[in-house]
Design an enzyme around this catalytic site. Sequence first.
Site, PDB file in Angstrom:
ATOM      1  N   HIS A  28      61.555  57.090  93.279  1.00  0.00           N
ATOM      2  CA  HIS A  28      61.681  55.515  94.510  1.00  0.00           C
ATOM      3  C   HIS A  28      60.714  56.604  95.452  1.00  0.00           C
ATOM      4  O   HIS A  28      60.085  56.020  96.028  1.00  0.00           O
ATOM      5  CB  HIS A  28      62.966  56.365  95.207  1.00  0.00           C
ATOM      6  CG  HIS A  28      64.138  55.291  94.853  1.00  0.00           C
ATOM      7  ND1 HIS A  28      65.506  55.786  93.926  1.00  0.00           N
ATOM      8  CD2 HIS A  28      64.291  54.449  93.942  1.00  0.00           C
ATOM      9  CE1 HIS A  28      66.322  55.189  93.479  1.00  0.00           C
ATOM     10  NE2 HIS A  28      65.674  53.928  93.684  1.00  0.00           N
ATOM     11  N   GLN A  52      72.448  40.431  91.408  1.00  0.00           N
ATOM     12  CA  GLN A  52      71.970  40.695  90.475  1.00  0.00           C
ATOM     13  C   GLN A  52      72.881  41.464  89.648  1.00  0.00           C
ATOM     14  O   GLN A  52      72.850  41.927  88.381  1.00  0.00           O
ATOM     15  CB  GLN A  52      71.004  42.251  90.536  1.00  0.00           C
ATOM     16  CG  GLN A  52      71.106  43.277  91.142  1.00  0.00           C
ATOM     17  CD  GLN A  52      69.849  43.714  91.765  1.00  0.00           C
ATOM     18  OE1 GLN A  52      69.078  43.373  92.371  1.00  0.00           O
ATOM     19  NE2 GLN A  52      69.634  44.226  90.114  1.00  0.00           N
ATOM     20  N   GLY A 137      58.233  49.970  90.571  1.00  0.00           N
ATOM     21  CA  GLY A 137      58.271  50.167  89.290  1.00  0.00           C
ATOM     22  C   GLY A 137      58.065  49.758  88.092  1.00  0.00           C
ATOM     23  O   GLY A 137      59.444  48.830  88.282  1.00  0.00           O
ATOM     24  N   LYS A 139      59.255  51.206  85.487  1.00  0.00           N
ATOM     25  CA  LYS A 139      61.081  51.233  84.304  1.00  0.00           C
ATOM     26  C   LYS A 139      61.414  49.986  84.229  1.00  0.00           C
ATOM     27  O   LYS A 139      61.897  49.808  83.739  1.00  0.00           O
ATOM     28  CB  LYS A 139      61.259  52.658  85.563  1.00  0.00           C
ATOM     29  CG  LYS A 139      62.716  52.707  85.572  1.00  0.00           C
ATOM     30  CD  LYS A 139      63.256  53.332  84.188  1.00  0.00           C
ATOM     31  CE  LYS A 139      64.989  53.022  84.219  1.00  0.00           C
ATOM     32  NZ  LYS A 139      65.703  52.389  85.540  1.00  0.00           N
ATOM     33  N   GLN A 143      61.284  43.469  84.930  1.00  0.00           N
ATOM     34  CA  GLN A 143      61.828  42.945  86.716  1.00  0.00           C
ATOM     35  C   GLN A 143      60.125  42.629  87.272  1.00  0.00           C
ATOM     36  O   GLN A 143      60.026  41.857  88.348  1.00  0.00           O
ATOM     37  CB  GLN A 143      62.554  43.859  87.278  1.00  0.00           C
ATOM     38  CG  GLN A 143      62.008  44.025  88.943  1.00  0.00           C
ATOM     39  CD  GLN A 143      63.017  44.724  89.164  1.00  0.00           C
ATOM     40  OE1 GLN A 143      64.449  44.886  89.516  1.00  0.00           O
ATOM     41  NE2 GLN A 143      63.235  45.769  90.000  1.00  0.00           N
ATOM     42  N   MET A 174      63.656  59.062  84.939  1.00  0.00           N
ATOM     43  CA  MET A 174      64.579  58.736  86.438  1.00  0.00           C
ATOM     44  C   MET A 174      65.259  57.639  86.411  1.00  0.00           C
ATOM     45  O   MET A 174      64.535  56.648  86.852  1.00  0.00           O
ATOM     46  CB  MET A 174      63.887  59.098  87.319  1.00  0.00           C
ATOM     47  CG  MET A 174      63.642  61.011  87.210  1.00  0.00           C
ATOM     48  SD  MET A 174      63.236  61.336  88.667  1.00  0.00           S
ATOM     49  CE  MET A 174      62.338  62.685  87.961  1.00  0.00           C
ATOM     50  N   SER A 175      66.734  57.075  86.725  1.00  0.00           N
ATOM     51  CA  SER A 175      67.643  56.256  87.183  1.00  0.00           C
ATOM     52  C   SER A 175      68.762  56.312  87.734  1.00  0.00           C
ATOM     53  O   SER A 175      69.400  58.024  87.074  1.00  0.00           O
ATOM     54  CB  SER A 175      67.941  55.831  85.629  1.00  0.00           C
ATOM     55  OG  SER A 175      68.920  54.521  85.887  1.00  0.00           O
TER      56      SER A 175
HETATM   57  P1  AMP Z   1      66.462  50.262  92.391  1.00  0.00           P
HETATM   58  O1  AMP Z   1      66.556  51.402  93.152  1.00  0.00           O
HETATM   59  O2  AMP Z   1      67.174  51.501  90.374  1.00  0.00           O
HETATM   60  O3  AMP Z   1      66.676  48.624  92.255  1.00  0.00           O
HETATM   61  O4  AMP Z   1      64.897  50.594  92.186  1.00  0.00           O
HETATM   62  C1  AMP Z   1      63.795  50.528  93.289  1.00  0.00           C
HETATM   63  C2  AMP Z   1      63.057  50.433  92.858  1.00  0.00           C
HETATM   64  O5  AMP Z   1      61.886  51.521  92.147  1.00  0.00           O
HETATM   65  C3  AMP Z   1      62.782  49.510  91.439  1.00  0.00           C
HETATM   66  O6  AMP Z   1      61.607  48.955  91.695  1.00  0.00           O
HETATM   67  C4  AMP Z   1      62.085  50.148  90.619  1.00  0.00           C
HETATM   68  O7  AMP Z   1      61.264  49.647  89.635  1.00  0.00           O
HETATM   69  C5  AMP Z   1      61.926  51.618  91.090  1.00  0.00           C
HETATM   70  N1  AMP Z   1      62.314  52.891  90.065  1.00  0.00           N
HETATM   71  C6  AMP Z   1      63.577  53.214  89.561  1.00  0.00           C
HETATM   72  N2  AMP Z   1      63.639  54.252  88.932  1.00  0.00           N
HETATM   73  C7  AMP Z   1      62.008  54.441  88.802  1.00  0.00           C
HETATM   74  C8  AMP Z   1      61.257  55.684  87.401  1.00  0.00           C
HETATM   75  N3  AMP Z   1      62.370  56.439  87.123  1.00  0.00           N
HETATM   76  N4  AMP Z   1      60.037  55.486  88.062  1.00  0.00           N
HETATM   77  C9  AMP Z   1      59.352  54.660  88.931  1.00  0.00           C
HETATM   78  N5  AMP Z   1      60.338  53.905  89.720  1.00  0.00           N
HETATM   79  C10 AMP Z   1      61.475  53.326  89.643  1.00  0.00           C
END
Ligand code: AMP
Length: 274
Positions: A28, A52, A137, A139, A143, A174-175
């Site tokens: 993020h 979602q 991202g 990742k 999406q 990363m997640s």
């Molecule tokens: P999220 O909070 O998981 O919905 O992610 C918010 C944004 O961050 C989305 O556009 C994701 O694709 C991006 N994102 C999450 N994890 C990563 C990562 N490891 N590398 C790059 N972008 C990420």
Amino acid sequence: MRTISEMRSLRKGDIGLVPTMGAFHEGHLSLMRSARELCDQLVVSLFVNPLQFGPNEDLDSYPTNEDRDISLAQQEDVDILFAPSESEMYESMRTTVRVAEVSDLWEGERRPGHFEGVATVVAKLFGIVGCRFAHFGQKDYQQCKVIESMVNDLSMDVVLFFHDTIRELDGLAMSSRNAYLSPAQRAAAPAIFQGLSELSTELQFASARPVEESLQRVLAWWKSLGMEPEYLALVDANTLKPLRTNSHNSRLITAVRIGDTRLIDNVDSSLVEY
Ligand code: AMP
């Protein structure tokens, strides 16, 4: 900012938006840094979007840490953190956005309604924030494709940026969901990216050879480590339709279960010209 009207009243100049569900990690933060460079005003949205999540998914246990997120956003020079309540966002909701075709495969097949929830919230955030730029991202590769299709089909005046996946030192993408892994599961998880990377290296030079056997080999390896892959596929990087042999614009995509945790990842696997 908690309300749509507050958010609207503060809009200024060319706005860059980074939509998130919070529990910030380096993935993020790197999106925020890239976005910061391009816009006058940087808006980050923090909203765990119930639309979602499926009925048996992790909406109730999804990690949240708003105080920490606020201070991280401040450190990244974010101008506005937009963190609305569910009732603020969905007080009346008769309209949804459904992107046909690219939403129906892979994640969409296993998580019915997921991409409709994503497209709807992103469309609504674009409307609220009035952003000129929006950052996502890779990742979440599928999406990105769903949002790209939505913006094209609905002629939305938003420029999209899709950024590389940020990884731990051992390769694990990363997640926020990595926090669910036990130490033993965390130790096995880097095999996901390792398998994808090895396959990608192999397939980059394999133009006419059917890929199925290579995919099966990696699936068997993951299973031997106690992981439960849901799918592993070589797909066209635009349509996400499966490929039997590699092409000049392809992607390897996967979803793997480790215990109760479901992780996704993907890599570029396009044929290399030589
Ligand atoms: P999220 O909070 O998981 O919905 O992610 C918010 C944004 O961050 C989305 O556009 C994701 O694709 C991006 N994102 C999450 N994890 C990563 C990562 N490891 N590398 C790059 N972008 C990420």
